[in-house]
Design an enzyme around this catalytic site. Structure first.
Site, PDB file in Angstrom:
ATOM      1  CG  LEU B 129       8.412  -7.097  -1.814  1.00  0.00           C
ATOM      2  CD1 LEU B 129       7.439  -8.008  -2.580  1.00  0.00           C
ATOM      3  CD2 LEU B 129       8.659  -5.813  -2.590  1.00  0.00           C
ATOM      4  CG  ASP B 130       9.015  -2.608   4.158  1.00  0.00           C
ATOM      5  OD1 ASP B 130       9.622  -3.608   4.601  1.00  0.00           O
ATOM      6  OD2 ASP B 130       9.566  -1.519   3.958  1.00  0.00           O
ATOM      7  CB  ALA B 131       3.363  -6.981   3.766  1.00  0.00           C
ATOM      8  CB  ALA B 142       4.614   0.042   2.904  1.00  0.00           C
TER       9      ALA B 142
END
Lengths: 203, 254
Positions: B129-131, B142
């Site tokens: 997960l790109d935060a 994101a």
């Protein structure tokens, strides 16, 4: 020569790579006729217990495996789920195991761990092996091996070759005569893994 | 005792090793196979490789490159980039890779994660997960297109995957990427609270002291880093490096 049992279970390539790096002669064992040339076997396994046993059943190799291991008594090393299927059964599935090492496979008990992560048991963990175990000769037990699993082998102490601590000690290597199994991944455990595979090759 | 994992994270684009700053300004830093060989010698705990080119272009994974890297790897390898189906995951595992990571495809269709687990085992399925920080103490995942979640709050999405088939969650901080400003401890705390699986954090590590701080606070965790293990010095000269084993003995009993 070491035969790597190729029944479509996954990490055959990783084991071939490790044997190749060690310059250890090996062959793939994919049909019944291949067994004759092998004087040792490595039994890989990745995924769920039933999926692995199902694949092994479909491959038609269970009969020739039983001949090689139970009658010819050639050494065999099960790795990860390849170790778990040496047991009689598993909580994870309904299929019978090979039953070569008396025991069952159960979910790792993490109730003694104070905080996450819980499962899967992932990463490098130290082991404690019997000092006279040939398989663990020259292995740095404090450095240990790489683990990646949520189920464990449960057996009588007589079959236990090594333990690791994850919310308490549990069995990570088993032996019953010529049948060996390790829960961790020697093919991805740097020099310790290569030492263990070399030890197996020398048995 | 299980040890925290210290993980070099490599980005590739069209077969080349690159490094970014806040997910932009890619800089060519070398050949991935050569990097794998050096990390072998350093005996790193694990290696992560993300093909951001495949993700960006919506291309299939570069199976030949994955095979070549896996053949070299004496340590566990996690691959991500362009994985869209359980068949992709199976094929990558069959090449000698231990873990397969998904990001966009899982956000669009979360069931993919469970399907991958059925094919290769949940322990080998990683959700990245790109935060992105949206405000004080508020982090979003994101994403480019629509996602199958009512909200992009990272706690909601991380919790969902932790409970529905992921063997590991990787949190990649966009704001800290390449900055070497330290891990975003608030972000890690928020995600650790809702995730029971192994958790790995990426973005911001500037040195062993950042990794130490992470382990002292969170115990068993994956500490991943890109710049730290690829660059040296103020001028960011490319020099693949990894701390010696003695330096990685942490007190995680806190």
């Amino acid at each position: 020569m070491i035969g790597v049992v190729d029944y479509g279970s996954g990490n055959v390539t990783a084991i071939e790579n490790a044997l190749g790096r060690l310059n250890e002669p090996y062959m793939l064992v994919a049909v019944a006729d291949d067994f004759a040339a092998a004087d040792k076997l490595i039994l890989p396994g990745v995924g769920a217990f039933d999926a692995v046993m199902g694949r092994l059943g479909e491959s038609g190799l269970i009969g020739p495996l039983n001949d090689a291991v139970l009658d010819r008594k050639i050494p065999v090393l099960g790795i990860c789920v390849g170790m778990q299927i040496l047991a009689e059964s598993s909580e994870e599935g309904a299929h019978r195991g090979l039953g070569w090492v008396p025991g069952t496979v159960t979910r790792l008990d993490t109730s003694n761990l104070r905080r996450p992560p819980f499962l899967p048991h992932m990463g490098w963990n130290a082991i404690k092996a019997a000092t006279d175990a040939a398989l663990f000769q020259s292995v740095d037990q404090d450095l240990g091996f790489y683990f990646l699993h949520s189920y464990r082998f449960s057996c009588a102490p007589a079959y236990e070759l090594a333990v690791a601590d994850y919310g308490g000690d549990f069995t990570v290597a088993v032996r019953n005569e010529n049948v060996y199994g390790v829960q961790f991944h020697p093919e991805k455990s740097h020099r310790n893994g290569e030492t263990l595979i070399s030890n197996f090759a020398k048995l | 005792m299980l040890r925290p994992r210290v993980i070099p994270s490599l980005l590739i684009d069209e077969g080349r090793l690159i490094k970014t700053l806040s997910f932009a300004q890619p800089r060519y830093v070398g050949d991935p196979i050569n990097a794998v060989r050096i990390f072998n010698e350093k005996e790193v705990d694990e290696l992560c490789v993300f093909d951001i080119g495949a993700s960006k272009r919506g291309a299939a994974p570069d199976f030949r490159l994955i095979e070549d890297m896996a053949a070299q790897c004496r340590m566990p390898l996690c691959y991500g980039g362009g994985v869209r189906t359980a068949d992709d995951a199976r094929r990558i595992i069959d090449l000698g890779v231990e873990k397969v990571a998904v990001n966009t495809a899982a956000l669009e269709r979360p069931d993919l994660v469970r399907e991958m687990g059925e094919r290769v085992g949940a322990q080998s399925v990683v959700v990245v997960l790109d935060a992105k920080q949206m405000g004080q103490g508020l982090y979003a995942v994101a994403h480019k297109g629509p996602i199958a979640f009512p909200d992009d709050d990272i706690r909601l999405i991380a919790k969902h995957f932790s409970e529905n088939g992921a063997g590991e969650v990787v949190i990649n901080s966009i704001d800290r990427d390449g900055t070497q400003a330290g891990y975003d401890m608030d972000l890690v705390a928020q995600v650790r609270e809702v995730v029971s699986t192994p958790l790995t954090v990426l973005g911001g590590a500037s040195g062993i002291e950042d990794i130490r701080a992470l382990v002292e606070r969170f115990g068993i965790i994956g500490a991943a880093a890109g710049s730290l293990f690829v660059f040296r010095g103020k001028l960011r000269a490319v020099l693949i490096n990894y701390p010696p084993r003695e330096a990685l003995r942490f007190d995680d009993s806190a």
